[in-house]
Enzyme design. Structure first.
Site, PDB file in Angstrom:
ATOM      1  N   GLU A 248       0.853  -1.184   0.000  1.00 21.85           N
ATOM      2  CA  GLU A 248       0.000   0.000   0.000  1.00 21.85           C
ATOM      3  C   GLU A 248       0.883   1.226   0.000  1.00 21.85           C
ATOM      4  OE1 GLU A 248      -3.713   2.201   2.295  1.00 21.85           O
ATOM      5  OE2 GLU A 248      -2.791   0.451   3.218  1.00 21.85           O
TER       6      GLU A 248
ATOM      7  N   GLU B  13     -11.712  -3.885   4.247  1.00 21.48           N
ATOM      8  CA  GLU B  13     -12.115  -3.716   5.646  1.00 21.48           C
ATOM      9  C   GLU B  13     -13.241  -2.689   5.810  1.00 21.48           C
ATOM     10  OE1 GLU B  13      -8.730  -0.792   7.626  1.00 21.48           O
ATOM     11  OE2 GLU B  13      -8.294  -2.938   7.572  1.00 21.48           O
TER      12      GLU B  13
END
Length: 859
Positions: free
Chosen positions: A271, A584
């Protein structure tokens, strides 16, 4: 009972007996228990209102007893994690005719928050009702809803509130559909005031069975017990194991009892956080090469973060006739010198070549690489035209330095843009490539997959900031840069083509993650967290973007997007197999509507693609339960679980996946880590991974997170690999990941362990895993010792012969050590099977198995 609820309640049930046996809480005999009591529900403004819903009980409405006190039974998900987000104030609890509890509260915004529960412990998804939506245009300022109360009349519920000192109301029968908001001059019920532990609190009173209070209390005590149990450390270990003698471990591995497990367990999650892309893995050495940094990248918090960031000298920013409309800014230099310091200085190596490129027009100019003391290390002179022209030069540094800068000088007027400097030695020598030492550190993990580009980056800060893969392909000057949710800038030089290329170079499966039509749960821009999504009328276009990505990766060169891939230099498909939808996410009705739409479209057009769903940001709770429910309904092949926990949690939850239903979705453990980069943390992770291998028939993939962090620019700790401009600094956690990545198997062999000490706390801190790699014929045994004393194993293998010699790798150190490194030895198998494990150590024994037959699944 659903798998996730069963997992939760089995754990609680096991704790309840212990909790009430040893805790100070006790109940009197059954005949003295009241049948009914009064339950007071309330919230406070402590911790900026983030502490959530609390309960107290009384038999007479005079003497009140807090449960906890102030244990949080429900927390607000609304808004970002900043100072004002996730707040709950003036909670109002009401029970409907079906016995369902409904909690409504204020979130300091123009919506009413709602959640429901059968037992006040397990709550359904939160809803945020925009009751002021149609009135906002007629108001002078944004309305903030306060004083929410509920009354019942004619079988319906009247919702009352105050906004900007005006009373409003509406009606609902099910807390899902509401009538239009109107003025509400009639009297509304008020919150009840009680005195609790000397403080006056406002809330609601409901009469309930005593069993409700018992369950609430048991839940609270169980949470406290688990928190205490998971709060382990080397210091607590020294007390817990004081006097512990060295342990002997009899380990039996049965070569005929085996099961097939995933051979893709270890991978990486990349990321763009902590400057992982620009200034990190992406090898570009010039910061703000396109003059597109903007104050909005940091939401106006830093005026210096603008189009001139990282540049100095006399120049102006112009927008007239840019190189490309997607890259509107450029610099105009008139009889002056400008310089760029890169990312904390430009690191150069002596005699290495660097590719300089630039778009320029106007007068002749000179480019130099200079040291911090002004010494010229390399230079070139270029002569542009009167119109934009891309120009190139090769600069060879005369010295090794870590703090150089790039300088451009002109005696006339020169316009410049896309000022770039790349080392020629990138990973695999790719143009527009990756920093070699960082990429090689990742490659040395032997990852079987790469998840990218996020994380929160994938779904962005607000709908407008959702990561758009199409903006990241094509020529560099045509790519559309973006604000990074972690409060810096994304040039998109490292885009989807480069990600796919990196995966191919690593021999790893690409696992792109796309937003589920909603922004990040921590979004604070253009909405409040994940409570708003792409308008449904625009979702068709977004769904098509998702489908186009699969065509870009796998389509033939005759397709629209396959052709673009070929034009970028890769006519062969990237053979994409996996795609993640969502990250998430909070499992709200806004999310679910869009998520289902995307998933069904992919399932219909590309049934061969393995969709990885999402089950929220935690390993328990509402989002986890609701996410698994949707996954089961959609029959998703895999879901993505995330959790960051203490070392104690990993020690105490090695059986986390033992009870998972093998007929349901497989699990990708997409983000996990213990909180720290000390050897104790790394060992807790190594221990937990023995359980992951044991459950490799349900856990398909796992990746530590975050992967990379540039020193002085971290937004998240801990991370796996730290770095600066010239050094790569793997953590001790990295070497645990590496040992698992280098030693995978595709069959797990059943094993048993018998210890000389029967203390369960000792047993939990010794881990064993035995796997066989069918490709090499190797048997691999992993041993973990998280005890302050040595463990001497005695390993016996039945029904499977081995070679005489083995490779023995040992990673050991003190719990606070951060510099432990693996040591490899060659030794006799007999010696390896009885070699003492030092206190706090991790060993990998690898040897050839004599039998070449394929193993069968026997358990």
């Amino acid at each position: 009972m659903n798998k996730f609820l069963q997992h939760h309640f089995l754990g609680l049930a096991a704790l309840f007996a212990m909790v009430f046996l040893f805790s100070g809480f006790s109940f009197k005999s059954r005949i003295e228990k009241p049948e009914k009591v009064y339950l007071f529900a309330y919230s406070t403004l402590k911790n900026n209102g983030k502490n959530g819903l609390h309960f107290a009980w009384s038999t007479d409405q005079k003497n009140w007893f807090g449960i906890g006190p102030e244990h949080s039974f429900l927390k607000s998900d609304y808004g970002s994690w900043g100072p004002t987000g996730k707040s709950m104030s003036e909670a109002f609890l009401v029970r409907d005719d079906n016995g369902i509890f409904h909690c409504l509260w204020s979130v300091n915004d123009d919506v009413i928050a709602h959640a429901s529960s059968k037992d006040l412990i397990n709550w359904k998804s939160q809803r945020y009702v925009p009751v002021m939506k149609n009135l906002t245009k007629d108001l002078d300022k944004k309305p903030l809803i306060q004083n929410i109360t509920v009354s019942k009349k004619d079988g319906k519920y009247n919702i009352h509130w105050v906004s900007n000192n005006v009373k409003y109301g509406n009606t609902t029968a099910d807390f899902k559909i509401y009538t239009a908001t109107k003025a509400d001059p009639d009297g509304a019920p008020k919150l009840t005031e009680i005195t609790l532990q000397g403080d006056v609190q406002k809330g609601t009173i409901t009469e309930v069975d005593w069993s409700v209070v018992e369950m609430l209390t048991q839940t609270m005590e169980a949470v406290k017990f688990k928190d205490k149990q998971n709060n382990t450390s080397p210091k607590s270990d020294s007390l817990l194991f004081a006097g512990l003698k060295p342990v002997k471990a009899q380990i039996t591995i049965n070569g005929q009892q085996s099961k097939k497990i995933s051979n893709m367990l270890t991978g990486v999650f990349f990321e763009d956080i902590n400057y992982a892309a620009d200034g990190g893995l992406y090898a570009e050495l010039i910061q703000n090469r396109d003059f597109e940094y903007a104050v909005s990248d940091k939401k106006g918090r830093d005026d210096k973060w603008n189009a001139t960031m990282a540049w100095s000298g006399d120049f102006k920013i112009s927008k007239e006739h840019p190189v490309h409309q997607n890259n509107p800014n450029y610099a105009v230099v008139t009889k002056a010198i400008i310089s760029n310091t890169g990312f904390d200085g430009i690191a150069l190596k002596a005699n290495e070549k660097y590719d300089f490129s630039i778009f320029a027009k106007g007068a002749k100019f000179t480019v130099k690489l200079k040291s911090v003391i002004g010494e010229t290390l390399a230079e070139a002179t270029l002569s542009p035209n009167t119109s934009w022209k891309k120009m190139n030069a090769v600069l060879k540094s005369s010295k090794t330095v870590t703090d150089a800068h790039l300088e451009i000088s002109t005696a006339g007027e020169t316009a410049v843009d896309m000022v770039s400097l790349f080392p020629q030695k990138t990973f695999k020598n790719r143009k527009n490539g990756l920093r070699a030492d960082l990429a090689e550190a990742i490659a040395d993990l032997h990852p079987k997959f790469v998840r990218f580009p996020g994380g929160c980056v994938a779904h962005g800060d607000g709908i407008h900031n959702i990561y758009k893969w199409k903006n990241t392909i094509g020529t560099l000057e045509s790519r559309i840069p973006s604000r990074n949710i972690w409060n810096y800038h994304q040039s998109m030089g490292l885009g989807y083509f480069e990600y796919f290329q990196f995966c191919e170079d690593l021999g790893a499966e690409p696992v792109p993650v796309l937003a589920a039509g909603v922004p990040c749960q921590n979004s604070a821009d253009g909405g409040a967290g994940q409570q708003f999504g792409i308008p449904m009328e625009d979702m068709g276009e977004y769904v098509q973007d998702v489908l186009d990505l699969i065509e870009y990766a796998n389509g033939s060169i005759t397709t629209v997007w396959g052709k673009k891939r070929a034009e970028a230099g890769h006519p062969k498909p990237f053979k994409l197999k996996y795609i993640g939808i969502g990250n998430e996410d909070l499992i709200s009705h806004v999310f679910e509507e869009r998520y289902r739409m995307i998933v069904k479209a992919v399932q219909q057009k590309y049934p061969e693609i393995i969709i990885i769903g999402t089950v929220g940001p935690f390993n328990e709770g509402t989002d986890y339960n609701e996410g698994w429910g949707i996954a089961n309904d959609l029959k998703l092949p895999m879901v993505d679980e995330h959790y960051y926990q203490s070392p104690g949690w990993f020690i105490n939850n090695q059986d986390f996946y033992d009870s998972y239903d093998r007929t349901e979705s497989k699990v990708y453990l997409g983000e996990y880590a213990s909180w720290g980069n000390k050897f104790y943390n790394a060992l807790a992770e190594a221990l937990y991974l023995t359980g992951i291998e044991r459950n490799g028939d349900v856990v398909t993939m796992a990746s530590y997170a975050p992967l990379l962090a540039r020193e002085k620019h971290t937004q998240w700790n801990p991370d796996l690999i730290y770095f600066n401009g010239h050094e790569v600094k793997p953590t001790v956690n990295y070497f645990v990941q590496q040992l698992y990545g280098q030693n995978p198997g595709d069959f797990y062999l059943q094993n048993t362990i018998k210890l000389s000490d029967t203390n369960n706390e000792v047993n939990k801190r010794i881990g064993v895993s035995a796997v066989k790699d069918q490709a090499t014929g190797d048997l691999i045994i992993k041993l973990v010792n998280v005890l302050p004393v040595a463990v001497t194993p005695s390993i016996e293998i039945t029904s499977l012969g081995t070679a005489d010699n083995a490779s023995y790798t040992l990673l050991s150190g003190t719990p606070g050590n951060t510099a432990a490194r693996p040591v490899v030895q060659k030794m006799n198998v007999k010696e390896a099977f009885s070699k003492e494990l030092p206190p706090y150590s991790f060993a990998v024994i690898r040897m050839k198995a004599n039998e070449k037959i394929l193993l069968n699944e026997t358990f």
